[in-house]
Design a protein around this motif. Structure first.
Motif, short mmCIF file in Angstrom:
data_model
loop_
_atom_site.label_atom_id
_atom_site.label_comp_id
_atom_site.label_asym_id
_atom_site.label_seq_id
_atom_site.Cartn_x
_atom_site.Cartn_y
_atom_site.Cartn_z
N ILE A 128 0.83 -1.21 0.00
CA ILE A 128 0.00 0.00 0.00
C ILE A 128 0.87 1.26 0.00
N ALA A 161 -8.77 2.51 8.17
CA ALA A 161 -7.90 2.98 7.08
C ALA A 161 -6.79 3.87 7.64
N HIS A 202 -4.40 1.68 9.56
CA HIS A 202 -3.67 0.83 8.62
C HIS A 202 -2.49 1.60 8.00
N HIS A 203 -2.71 2.89 7.77
CA HIS A 203 -1.68 3.70 7.13
C HIS A 203 -0.69 4.30 8.12
#
Lengths: 136, 73
Positions: free
Chosen positions: B2, B60, B63-64
């Motif tokens: 990602i 999100a 996750h980042h």
């Protein structure tokens, strides 16, 4: 008497149910647009996908709430468009479509005998842009 | 693999979490104080969906967190 009035006031909400639900509906509509903007402004594919999913889910909620409000007669839908207005606009935009097709045939048809509306035609258009000067 | 979240994406993610939070509270008010059963039920369901939306946005962000750079680039 006064006490009773005060009690009634306490149980009476400040906003009616219709006002509350209308606010929720307005915010759902705003959030659909917000998610669409967020998706178009996203660079990461996973973030874009998330915003797209949330937009669709919010759009579904907005549709459900709208239907529920309509059933309760809380929503005045716009009156039907008149037949003559539809006829006028349909005629006008058929002419626009024809003119654009003529324009495309004039500009692109000479290059290759392919229609603009086929995938090959699209390819021809790109080629045309890349190789030929524009006289427009 | 990602990509790191951009500053712009972060702004949208947190703005959207604020919006969802407000919607959760608004739905709770209708679910509690509403007078029409169908609207109360619908708002109870919508409340849960908004909570899921909020979770997605928060996940999100989390996750980042690990792949975000610590120095300006």
């Amino acid at each position: 008497m006064y006490q009773q009035q005060q009690q009634n006031q306490q149980h009476q909400p400040i906003l009616t149910e219709e006002d509350l639900v209308s606010t929720v509906l307005a915010d759902l509509k705003r959030n659909v647009r917000e998610y669409a903007t967020a998706a178009t402004e996203s660079t990461c594919p996973d973030i874009r996908q998330m915003f797209t999913k949330l937009m669709n889910s919010t759009l579904t909620l907005q549709g459900q709430l709208f239907e529920a409000m309509k059933q309760q007669n809380m929503y005045n839908t716009s009156s039907p468009a008149l037949r003559q207005d539809l006829d006028k606009q349909a005629k006008s935009y058929q002419q626009t479509q024809q003119k654009t097709q003529q324009f495309l045939q004039q500009k692109l048809g000479q290059q290759q005998n392919q229609s603009m509306y086929t995938p090959n035609g699209q390819h021809a258009f790109n080629q045309h842009q890349g190789n030929q000067p524009h006289y427009m | 693999m990602i990509q790191p979240m951009t500053a712009k994406e972060l702004e949208y993610v947190v703005d959207c979490m604020s919006n969802e939070d407000l919607q959760i509270k608004q739905c709770a008010v209708v679910a509690l104080e509403g007078t029409t059963p169908s609207l109360r039920n619908l708002c109870t369901q919508m409340l849960q969906t908004h909570q899921h939306h909020y979770d997605s946005l928060l996940h999100a962000l989390q996750h980042h967190q690990q792949i975000a750079p610590t120095q300006p680039q």
